[in-house]
Design a protein around this motif. Structure first.
Motif, PDB file in Angstrom:
ATOM      1  N   PRO A   1      39.916  40.195  28.398  1.00  0.00           N
ATOM      2  CA  PRO A   1      39.981  40.766  29.740  1.00  0.00           C
ATOM      3  C   PRO A   1      40.061  39.662  30.783  1.00  0.00           C
ATOM      4  N   VAL A   2      40.802  39.899  31.844  1.00  0.00           N
ATOM      5  CA  VAL A   2      40.879  38.965  32.966  1.00  0.00           C
ATOM      6  C   VAL A   2      40.812  39.740  34.274  1.00  0.00           C
ATOM      7  N   LYS A   3      40.430  39.025  35.306  1.00  0.00           N
ATOM      8  CA  LYS A   3      40.443  39.587  36.657  1.00  0.00           C
ATOM      9  C   LYS A   3      41.680  39.033  37.343  1.00  0.00           C
TER      10      LYS A   3
ATOM     11  N   GLY B   1      45.591  35.369  36.553  1.00  0.00           N
ATOM     12  CA  GLY B   1      44.340  35.997  36.151  1.00  0.00           C
ATOM     13  C   GLY B   1      43.309  34.933  35.840  1.00  0.00           C
TER      14      GLY B   1
ATOM     15  N   SER C   1      39.915  34.306  33.419  1.00  0.00           N
ATOM     16  CA  SER C   1      39.126  34.821  32.298  1.00  0.00           C
ATOM     17  C   SER C   1      37.644  34.689  32.597  1.00  0.00           C
ATOM     18  N   GLU C   2      36.819  35.260  31.721  1.00  0.00           N
ATOM     19  CA  GLU C   2      35.362  35.164  31.886  1.00  0.00           C
ATOM     20  C   GLU C   2      34.893  33.719  31.841  1.00  0.00           C
TER      21      GLU C   2
ATOM     22  N   ILE D   1      40.795  44.467  36.838  1.00  0.00           N
ATOM     23  CA  ILE D   1      40.499  43.911  35.517  1.00  0.00           C
ATOM     24  C   ILE D   1      41.521  44.491  34.543  1.00  0.00           C
TER      25      ILE D   1
END
Length: 110
Positions: free
Chosen positions: A46-48, A60, A62-63, A82
């Protein structure tokens, strides 16, 4: 006479790891993996969406804080969303600069 079993030889070298599969005394496969701190090709994460660049592209995060270039963004997506992506190309160095990893969104339900 029986054939010797297949086995892998592995070397954890400087900057890369190397593996060689031996079958019947012959090299059957070679694998070389560069060492990198970023996400690997094929990884799903998942990315924002930090920034929309236009023309279906965006950046994006990443965490872990890695910046990733995302291609084929849906037209309706907005910054801050997200999304789940798959890494298509790892980060790589080019003359005088580093290229970000390249990813594509994974369709809903995939």
């Amino acid at each position: 006479m029986t054939e010797p079993p297949a086995f892998w030889l592995y070397e954890d070298g400087i900057g890369e790891a190397r593996a060689m599969k031996i079958v019947g005394g012959e090299v059957a496969a070679l694998r070389v993996e560069r060492k990198s701190d970023g996400p690997r090709a094929g990884a799903i994460l998942p990315v924002k969406l930090a920034r929309v660049l236009g023309q279906g592209r965006g950046i994006g995060v990443s965490e872990s804080g890695a910046e990733i270039l995302i291609d084929r963004l849906p037209k309706t997506i907005s910054e801050g969303a997200i999304l789940l992506i798959q890494i298509r190309r790892e980060a790589m160095s080019e003359k005088g600069r580093m290229k970000w990893p390249l990813a594509r969104p994974i369709p809903d339900g995939a």
